[in-house]
Design an enzyme around this catalytic site. Sequence first.
Site, PDB file in Angstrom:
ATOM      1  N   GLY D  28       0.822  -1.154   0.136  1.00 20.81           N
ATOM      2  CA  GLY D  28       0.018  -0.015  -0.081  1.00 20.81           C
ATOM      3  C   GLY D  28       0.959   1.277  -0.026  1.00 20.81           C
ATOM      4  O   GLY D  28       2.086   1.170   0.306  1.00 20.81           O
ATOM      5  N   ASN D  29       0.364   2.288  -0.574  1.00 17.93           N
ATOM      6  CA  ASN D  29       1.005   3.483  -0.476  1.00 17.93           C
ATOM      7  C   ASN D  29       0.377   4.802  -0.401  1.00 17.93           C
ATOM      8  O   ASN D  29      -0.862   4.666  -0.920  1.00 17.93           O
ATOM      9  CB  ASN D  29       1.999   3.675  -1.567  1.00 17.93           C
ATOM     10  N   SER D  45       9.766   3.079  -1.820  1.00 13.10           N
ATOM     11  CA  SER D  45       9.255   1.501  -2.182  1.00 13.10           C
ATOM     12  C   SER D  45       9.742   0.443  -1.028  1.00 13.10           C
ATOM     13  O   SER D  45      10.780   0.503  -0.742  1.00 13.10           O
ATOM     14  CB  SER D  45       9.693   1.239  -3.462  1.00 13.10           C
ATOM     15  N   GLY D  46       8.889  -0.453  -0.622  1.00 14.53           N
ATOM     16  CA  GLY D  46       9.100  -1.629  -0.184  1.00 14.53           C
ATOM     17  C   GLY D  46       9.641  -1.425   1.339  1.00 14.53           C
ATOM     18  O   GLY D  46      10.355  -2.245   1.939  1.00 14.53           O
ATOM     19  N   SER D  74       7.753   4.864  -4.382  1.00 13.36           N
ATOM     20  CA  SER D  74       6.839   3.699  -4.488  1.00 13.36           C
ATOM     21  C   SER D  74       7.032   3.283  -5.965  1.00 13.36           C
ATOM     22  O   SER D  74       6.789   4.281  -6.818  1.00 13.36           O
ATOM     23  CB  SER D  74       5.464   4.028  -4.004  1.00 13.36           C
ATOM     24  N   SER D  75       6.864   1.829  -6.096  1.00 13.14           N
ATOM     25  CA  SER D  75       6.516   1.526  -7.693  1.00 13.14           C
ATOM     26  C   SER D  75       5.475   1.996  -8.241  1.00 13.14           C
ATOM     27  O   SER D  75       5.400   2.044  -9.583  1.00 13.14           O
ATOM     28  CB  SER D  75       6.901   0.015  -7.748  1.00 13.14           C
ATOM     29  N   ASP D  76       4.465   2.490  -7.676  1.00 16.17           N
ATOM     30  CA  ASP D  76       3.086   2.885  -8.257  1.00 16.17           C
ATOM     31  C   ASP D  76       3.182   4.509  -8.384  1.00 16.17           C
ATOM     32  O   ASP D  76       2.160   5.024  -8.850  1.00 16.17           O
ATOM     33  CB  ASP D  76       2.017   2.544  -7.345  1.00 16.17           C
ATOM     34  N   HIS D  95      -3.282   3.963  -2.424  1.00 17.51           N
ATOM     35  CA  HIS D  95      -3.402   2.476  -2.984  1.00 17.51           C
ATOM     36  C   HIS D  95      -3.484   1.583  -2.082  1.00 17.51           C
ATOM     37  O   HIS D  95      -2.274   1.343  -1.192  1.00 17.51           O
ATOM     38  CB  HIS D  95      -2.377   2.457  -4.247  1.00 17.51           C
ATOM     39  N   HIS D  97      -4.136  -2.914  -1.217  1.00 15.19           N
ATOM     40  CA  HIS D  97      -4.918  -4.142  -1.522  1.00 15.19           C
ATOM     41  C   HIS D  97      -5.748  -4.815  -0.608  1.00 15.19           C
ATOM     42  O   HIS D  97      -5.833  -5.749  -0.050  1.00 15.19           O
ATOM     43  CB  HIS D  97      -3.777  -5.369  -1.641  1.00 15.19           C
ATOM     44  N   ASP D 120     -23.457   7.885   1.066  1.00 13.13           N
ATOM     45  CA  ASP D 120     -22.779   9.288   1.822  1.00 13.13           C
ATOM     46  C   ASP D 120     -21.455   9.838   1.358  1.00 13.13           C
ATOM     47  O   ASP D 120     -21.207  10.683   1.408  1.00 13.13           O
ATOM     48  CB  ASP D 120     -22.658   8.729   3.245  1.00 13.13           C
ATOM     49  N   HIS D 169      -6.349  -6.043  -9.856  1.00 16.63           N
ATOM     50  CA  HIS D 169      -5.435  -5.626  -9.067  1.00 16.63           C
ATOM     51  C   HIS D 169      -6.026  -5.033  -7.682  1.00 16.63           C
ATOM     52  O   HIS D 169      -6.056  -5.651  -6.888  1.00 16.63           O
ATOM     53  CB  HIS D 169      -4.877  -4.208  -9.677  1.00 16.63           C
ATOM     54  N   TYR D 227     -24.625  17.954   7.514  1.00 18.17           N
ATOM     55  CA  TYR D 227     -24.166  16.882   8.517  1.00 18.17           C
ATOM     56  C   TYR D 227     -22.957  17.544   9.028  1.00 18.17           C
ATOM     57  O   TYR D 227     -22.086  18.529   8.488  1.00 18.17           O
ATOM     58  CB  TYR D 227     -23.550  15.767   7.555  1.00 18.17           C
TER      59      TYR D 227
END
Lengths: 230, 230, 230, 230
Positions: D28-29, D45-46, D74-76, D95, D97, D120, D169, D227
């Site tokens: 995730g990132n 990354s990682g 990050s690779s993304d 991002h 998973h 909502d 993905h 709200y």
Amino acid sequence: MLIPDLRAEVLEANLEIVRRGLVLYTFGNASGYDAREGLVAIKPSGVPFERLRPEDMVVTDLSGKIVEGTLRPSSDLDTHLEIYRYFRGVHGVVHTHSTHATAFAQAGREIPCLGTTHADYFHGPVPVTAPLAEAEIRSEYELNTGRAIVRRFRDLDPLSHPGVLVASHGPFAWGRNPSQAAMHAVLMEEIARIASLTLALKPDAAPLPQALHDEHFLRKHGPQARYGQG
Amino acid sequence: MLIPDLRAEVLEANLEIVRRGLVLYTFGNASGYDAREGLVAIKPSGVPFERLRPEDMVVTDLSGKIVEGTLRPSSDLDTHLEIYRYFRGVHGVVHTHSTHATAFAQAGREIPCLGTTHADYFHGPVPVTAPLAEAEIRSEYELNTGRAIVRRFRDLDPLSHPGVLVASHGPFAWGRNPSQAAMHAVLMEEIARIASLTLALKPDAAPLPQALHDEHFLRKHGPQARYGQG
Amino acid sequence: MLIPDLRAEVLEANLEIVRRGLVLYTFGNASGYDAREGLVAIKPSGVPFERLRPEDMVVTDLSGKIVEGTLRPSSDLDTHLEIYRYFRGVHGVVHTHSTHATAFAQAGREIPCLGTTHADYFHGPVPVTAPLAEAEIRSEYELNTGRAIVRRFRDLDPLSHPGVLVASHGPFAWGRNPSQAAMHAVLMEEIARIASLTLALKPDAAPLPQALHDEHFLRKHGPQARYGQG
Amino acid sequence: MLIPDLRAEVLEANLEIVRRGLVLYTFGNASGYDAREGLVAIKPSGVPFERLRPEDMVVTDLSGKIVEGTLRPSSDLDTHLEIYRYFRGVHGVVHTHSTHATAFAQAGREIPCLGTTHADYFHGPVPVTAPLAEAEIRSEYELNTGRAIVRRFRDLDPLSHPGVLVASHGPFAWGRNPSQAAMHAVLMEEIARIASLTLALKPDAAPLPQALHDEHFLRKHGPQARYGQG
């Protein structure tokens, strides 16, 4: 005391699968293999994880002879040893009964690769072994479980498929060291969980296209890897 | 104070089912039976678990007469007593409404033995009782629940099938002592959970072959057991 | 400060639904009604639960006029008020979007009574409201939600059916005080969860026989109750 | 050090998705975009989340050139950048998973709006991207993932649909800042979970009527919002 570092790593892998929620009571075990010494360290059988110390690990040779230790080794020792004897480069093995991976094993279904989470770590489906014959169950059951795993991998690379489902039983995972084996056991549980939910939403979900599978696996593994800090 | 050790064990079994997530509010109870004294200790009815002390346990004889204690016993007392009267060797009983085991009970389905996790502790499916007749519900309901359990076990050994699903209600588990009964309650919940997931993946999943079932059960129980530290 | 005890009880009910895992962010609210004073205390809108203090509760009369407090009340206030105006004996209301109860509400299905866990607290299925007409949504939406609840209970006793699913929305629960309302919200979530799992195992599961339903409900409620310490 | 406040916000968003259970290991990132400076800060990354410090965030310009930082991003990254280049007003991207949202992505199904919890925050279903062509996977994969997201939003407003499922993905979520992007990632996971359960109870569940969808979305967003504390 022999192989103190490996003992500590094996203990840590055992504790990791407990922390990650893969283990109920004593249903799981981790081991490590020191190829240079030809020695394996494994969790003792039926000892509560919270009491384990490095010196409780049982040290055997690759044939299963106890070299150091006063406790009985995990009853799954012979399965671990068969994996070390045949899977070159594998120096850690973890067995659990983690819930979702075990459900796939009980259903006798491989875990299809349905997404990139899976493709990041397994270069194909997570395979399932063939059932054992009755004679294989009655005699040398644990060794025969290991043999069924090795047979299933005749045409597969264990390092790019770092785990298997033993039919009607549960998952075994492995890796280059005990810590990586534990990580693969955790990943198998999560990809099994996501796959279950995916199949409920789309029972005929198709496997990931090969190009996408390759892209993700090779982004993290092998000479072209570009994930992490290199 | 009578049977102080058993009181402590019963309290501990009650706390264990809470720690393991099997109990919402006060929906569960554990008891223990001292065969030599002919006395049962059981959780009092509707008392929050976090306030329980050993002296709060209610002590009765096998007929349900309160021998010591100022609180009312669990409303399920008569079910526990029927189990102690008929199941020789059973000295601990636990009742919960744990989520997945209760779902099987509500569906009126036994938990089929679909894998070795189950076979390690139950030497067959987890049985489900027949529904009670209306008259059995209207009068002596809890006792009749116990009778339905005992009837279901006419041809089963309670020590190799350490639990049952009461139809439309939930699980009862037992063992040689309260702590083992609590462990069997935890296991029933987990094998129910894995079985649910397995049946979703393969609705017609077949029971484990008998040879594999025997191998696993007998690896942990009886004279051939080779699990643990012996 | 008006009604300090009720404010504290309402705060505690709001915190309880968070502790029990029923609330994500600020998706939930609890209120209480003091019938003698004719006053309602309710959570302020959109304020993180961890910052709530008793003095933050908004106090209104039964018509919704703010009597004390500087914050805006929960946007669901008008639904709560309608319940207090019509359901005699109800002095606490809790609204959540708890996962499994919300799934039943989204499916527009009542929660059938499939077992004794349900029968212990709801003397019948958990009902679901009819959908609102478009005009009811466009104007006075929250009040109309309350009216839909009241209409659904024309022939039901709110005290023996302490909650409802608002179609496409989520659960409202209530009770004799805010703490009991919170408990009923927790129970609705758990019985919804067990019912989901039961229906997956047996899609045509029949409701509990009436005699068993009565036995369990009346064991805990009304003049014949024999659960707890009396 | 450049943009220290944004670095801190991005770190906090990364930690938030871990605390909320959306992230296994390093899957995730989160990133943030400072439109005035034209700079993006993103997770390296990682790197394990528990070791991250504000100074570890990698700072790039909108073309992906590293402006400050010694670690690999990050690779993304290229997917995040494409979103910032095209979605005006979006200053945070996350991002993950996360389990249930990933299952919908793997099934290639949008998350239909089945209830008010969804309405909502998303003014329509959560869309899913079209699969990438093989050539798009083999070259500039992460950039092409971003392009597929942007294409999917040709006729959608990113600020009223603050997330997407990338087919096979997993989810990307965004918002006006990193913290809002993290909240939207958490909400996507929960609405996916409730939707899964709803579809199991009612496979042909219809989407929420538009009037009810509008009422809920506009109660929380835009000029008519009522709200919260305004």
